[in-house]
Design an enzyme around this catalytic site. Sequence first.
Site, PDB file in Angstrom:
ATOM      1  N   ALA A  59      53.824  -0.202  87.776  1.00 55.01           N
ATOM      2  CA  ALA A  59      54.416   1.040  87.291  1.00 55.01           C
ATOM      3  C   ALA A  59      55.027   0.842  85.919  1.00 55.01           C
ATOM      4  CB  ALA A  59      55.490   1.529  88.263  1.00 55.01           C
ATOM      5  N   SER A  60      55.216   1.941  85.205  1.00 54.45           N
ATOM      6  CA  SER A  60      55.802   1.920  83.864  1.00 54.45           C
ATOM      7  C   SER A  60      55.031   0.934  82.983  1.00 54.45           C
ATOM      8  CB  SER A  60      57.294   1.575  83.945  1.00 54.45           C
ATOM      9  OG  SER A  60      57.925   1.785  82.707  1.00 54.45           O
ATOM     10  N   GLY A  61      55.659  -0.177  82.555  1.00 60.13           N
ATOM     11  CA  GLY A  61      54.947  -1.149  81.739  1.00 60.13           C
ATOM     12  C   GLY A  61      53.763  -1.757  82.467  1.00 60.13           C
TER      13      GLY A  61
END
Length: 232
Positions: free
Chosen positions: A57-59
Amino acid sequence: MLLFFKLCPLPAIPATGVVLRVDSPGGDALASDLMWREIRKLAEKKPVVACMGDVAASGGYYMSMAAQAIVAQPLTITGSIGVVTGKFNLAELYDRVGYSKTLLSRGKFAEFLAADNRSFNDDEAALFEESAKFAYKSFRDKAAESRGLPVEEMQAVAQGRVWTGRRALTRKLVDAVGGLHEAVALVKQAAGIDQSEKVTLMEVSRTRTSPLALIGGLSGSVAIATHEKVFI
């Protein structure tokens, strides 16, 4: 990050394709963007398929979306296309411990993030908000570009929302639900290797678990397919 800078030339391995294993909740925005760029450059030369672990998730998603295809487990936590940022104001803590801090600076925004003993002034607050919006827009637009989606469609599933792998598939954030086997099959397909042919998996990198690694959050391993049908 250094992994990808070193990986791209692959001087010792005539690689045909790469399976990128990603298991990361995210991390620094700049580091994520640099890795996205290096994976994109690698994907221009050979098939690259991201294979998500428990969390990407995210990065972690930022890295994955650079691949030509993404495989997620049914319950992988992914997405989180957004930016979280902030600034500490330690003035009250400094008062309690009797610590005095004075900054000598020159320039309108010289104390932008250095002044942890006060809140933002109006100009700094405006710049901080603008910077956060720019970082989010860059992430969202690159996600749209990477996934071949209109920005408006990506905006509907972005805004920091998280999805399971199964739900991410219906929202076009990933291409398939499965694991390493499915990822290898996609690399074979892209590389023109018959699905019935056996390949050998060879791991290029292996992340060592440590408290610092857990805090840092960004991790992954890489699998490569060579002309000798070796997959890493």
